[in-house]
Design a protein around this motif. Structure first.
Motif, mmCIF file in Angstrom:
data_model
loop_
_atom_site.group_PDB
_atom_site.id
_atom_site.type_symbol
_atom_site.label_atom_id
_atom_site.label_comp_id
_atom_site.label_asym_id
_atom_site.label_seq_id
_atom_site.Cartn_x
_atom_site.Cartn_y
_atom_site.Cartn_z
ATOM 1 N N CYS A 35 0.800 -1.224 0.000
ATOM 2 C CA CYS A 35 0.000 0.000 0.000
ATOM 3 C C CYS A 35 0.832 1.274 0.000
ATOM 4 O O CYS A 35 1.793 1.395 0.757
ATOM 5 N N PHE A 36 0.421 2.207 -0.827
ATOM 6 C CA PHE A 36 1.024 3.545 -0.837
ATOM 7 C C PHE A 36 -0.062 4.564 -0.533
ATOM 8 O O PHE A 36 -1.081 4.595 -1.218
ATOM 9 N N LEU A 70 -4.169 4.269 9.920
ATOM 10 C CA LEU A 70 -3.125 3.901 8.963
ATOM 11 C C LEU A 70 -1.864 3.594 9.736
ATOM 12 O O LEU A 70 -1.425 4.396 10.558
ATOM 13 N N ASP A 71 -1.264 2.460 9.456
ATOM 14 C CA ASP A 71 -0.092 2.035 10.205
ATOM 15 C C ASP A 71 1.167 2.247 9.353
ATOM 16 O O ASP A 71 1.369 1.537 8.364
ATOM 17 N N THR A 76 3.272 2.365 2.988
ATOM 18 C CA THR A 76 4.223 3.430 2.684
ATOM 19 C C THR A 76 3.459 4.741 2.756
ATOM 20 O O THR A 76 2.625 5.035 1.905
ATOM 21 N N LEU A 77 3.708 5.481 3.827
ATOM 22 C CA LEU A 77 2.974 6.718 4.068
ATOM 23 C C LEU A 77 3.921 7.880 3.774
ATOM 24 O O LEU A 77 4.949 8.016 4.429
ATOM 25 N N PHE A 78 3.586 8.701 2.787
ATOM 26 C CA PHE A 78 4.566 9.723 2.379
ATOM 27 C C PHE A 78 3.913 11.019 1.922
ATOM 28 O O PHE A 78 2.694 11.101 1.768
ATOM 29 N N ILE A 79 4.770 12.006 1.728
ATOM 30 C CA ILE A 79 4.328 13.315 1.254
ATOM 31 C C ILE A 79 4.720 13.428 -0.217
ATOM 32 O O ILE A 79 5.892 13.229 -0.568
ATOM 33 N N LYS A 308 10.794 4.771 0.882
ATOM 34 C CA LYS A 308 10.116 3.616 0.274
ATOM 35 C C LYS A 308 9.399 4.011 -1.022
ATOM 36 O O LYS A 308 9.431 3.292 -2.022
ATOM 37 N N ALA A 309 8.764 5.173 -0.998
ATOM 38 C CA ALA A 309 8.023 5.620 -2.188
ATOM 39 C C ALA A 309 8.983 5.899 -3.344
ATOM 40 O O ALA A 309 8.702 5.585 -4.500
ATOM 41 N N ARG A 310 10.137 6.496 -3.019
ATOM 42 C CA ARG A 310 11.091 6.832 -4.076
ATOM 43 C C ARG A 310 11.678 5.583 -4.718
ATOM 44 O O ARG A 310 11.963 5.567 -5.914
#
Ligand code: TRP
Length: 329
Positions: A35-36, A70-71, A76-79, A308-310
């Motif tokens: 999950c993103f 949201l954990d 992957t929790l990002f801006i 992680k997102a990158r």
């Protein structure tokens, strides 16, 4: 395992529409999927260009995500703006987006009406940036509310167009996703169709009990049904839609029966509605208040998420550029 992507613009506090549209579905999926989830701060520049609009809101919304369940260990929790690959892919995808198509988007036409003195090109290409947010992680599913259906349809069109143009099967065509059968639309309390941040008709996760009760008790109604089983006017349907989202099926049935037999008392319905909303939101409110003070924790989460997102975004962008023909000499 499926890949899931979604985001919310940080243009105001999270309201019940966000919660039931994107967030809650996302939370349900976080255990089983890749999950993103992100704060769409680039998107918010289309309507809120000033620094003050951004900094506080990003902190608030990140806290609200985590408080809602949201954990950051699981997703992957990002801006969004922490991932420069998004902006680079946006340039590339813009070449596949036709102006005519963008001009016909419902959200664009809506904004042209609402902010006539700032019809910027970012508003026009909003769906392209959103398609990038999504396609850059090559997902199968995008949990969003009903208002985002058209944007998602455009995302699929761009994915297909890219694949056809370059003769590849690179981008998937992701579907909108909701646990129920239908995409949920949370109506506003003023009788309007949609709960929105700017419309001033919302109930926010950060609202306290008194505020929620006051807002719900003031919600627009009519003078009540005059014949049994009569069709509900929109304002009443909206109240029932809210009730369905937050209350038990028994409660919904109870008030539906009352309506059908012309015995409904809207005051009772609203009291119940306010109570059931509070049951969901007050524990979240408490968490939000705790988390948003913890700057160090929030920074740590954002940094981890960005890394992680990158990684995921970088892979897609690199392959995409190869397909387009860069890096060939
Ligand atoms: N347009 C979405 C909204 O207004 C926010 C958003 C931006 C989004 N990028 C996204 C949602 C990608 C899902 C996937 O709520």
């Amino acid at each position: 395992m499926e890949t899931v992507v979604s985001g919310i613009r940080p243009t105001g506090n999270l309201h019940l529409g966000n919660y039931f549209g994107a967030l809650r579905n996302f939370i349900k999926m976080q255990d089983q999927n890749r999950c993103f989830f992100f704060v769409a701060d680039l998107h918010s520049l289309t309507t809120h260009p000033k620094p003050n609009d951004l900094s506080g809101n990003v902190r608030q919304i990140l806290s609200e995500y985590i408080a809602s369940g949201l954990d950051p260990e699981k997703v992957t929790l990002f801006i969004q703006s922490d991932v420069p690959e998004v902006s680079e892919m946006y340039v590339l995808l813009n070449m596949l987006a036709y102006v005519g198509e963008l001009e016909r988007t419902v959200s664009f036409k809506d904004k042209v009406r609402k902010q006539q003195n700032n019809v910027n090109a970012g508003l026009l290409t909003y769906p392209v940036l959103m398609a990038v947010d999504i396609l850059i992680h090559r997902p199968n599913k995008v949990p969003v509310g009903k208002d985002q259906e058209q944007h998602l349809e455009m995302t699929r069109i761009y994915a297909r167009r890219f694949n056809n143009l370059y003769g590849v099967k690179f981008f998937p065509e992701p579907d909108a996703y909701n646990f129920g059968d239908d995409l949920i639309k949370i109506p506003g309390l003023d009788g309007s169709g949609k709960m929105g941040k700017s419309e001033n008709n919302g109930i926010f996760l950060i609202d306290d009990e008194q505020t929620i009760t006051k807002k719900v008790m003031r919600a627009v109604t009519d003078s009540g049904p005059t014949a049994p089983n009569s069709e509900m006017p929109e304002v009443i349907r909206n109240l029932f839609a809210l009730l369905k989202a937050v209350s038990s099926p028994d409660t919904v049935q109870h008030f539906t029966d009352k309506y059908n037999s012309c015995q409904i008392r809207y005051g009772d319905l609203k009291k119940q509605l306010a109570e059931d909303i509070c049951k969901i939101t007050l524990p979240i409110r408490k968490q939000i208040i705790d988390i948003r003070e913890n700057t160090e924790y929030l920074h740590k989460i954002a940094k981890l998420g960005a890394e992680k997102a990158r990684e995921s975004a970088g892979k897609t962008l690199c392959e995409m550029k190869k397909i387009i023909g860069f890096h060939q000499f």
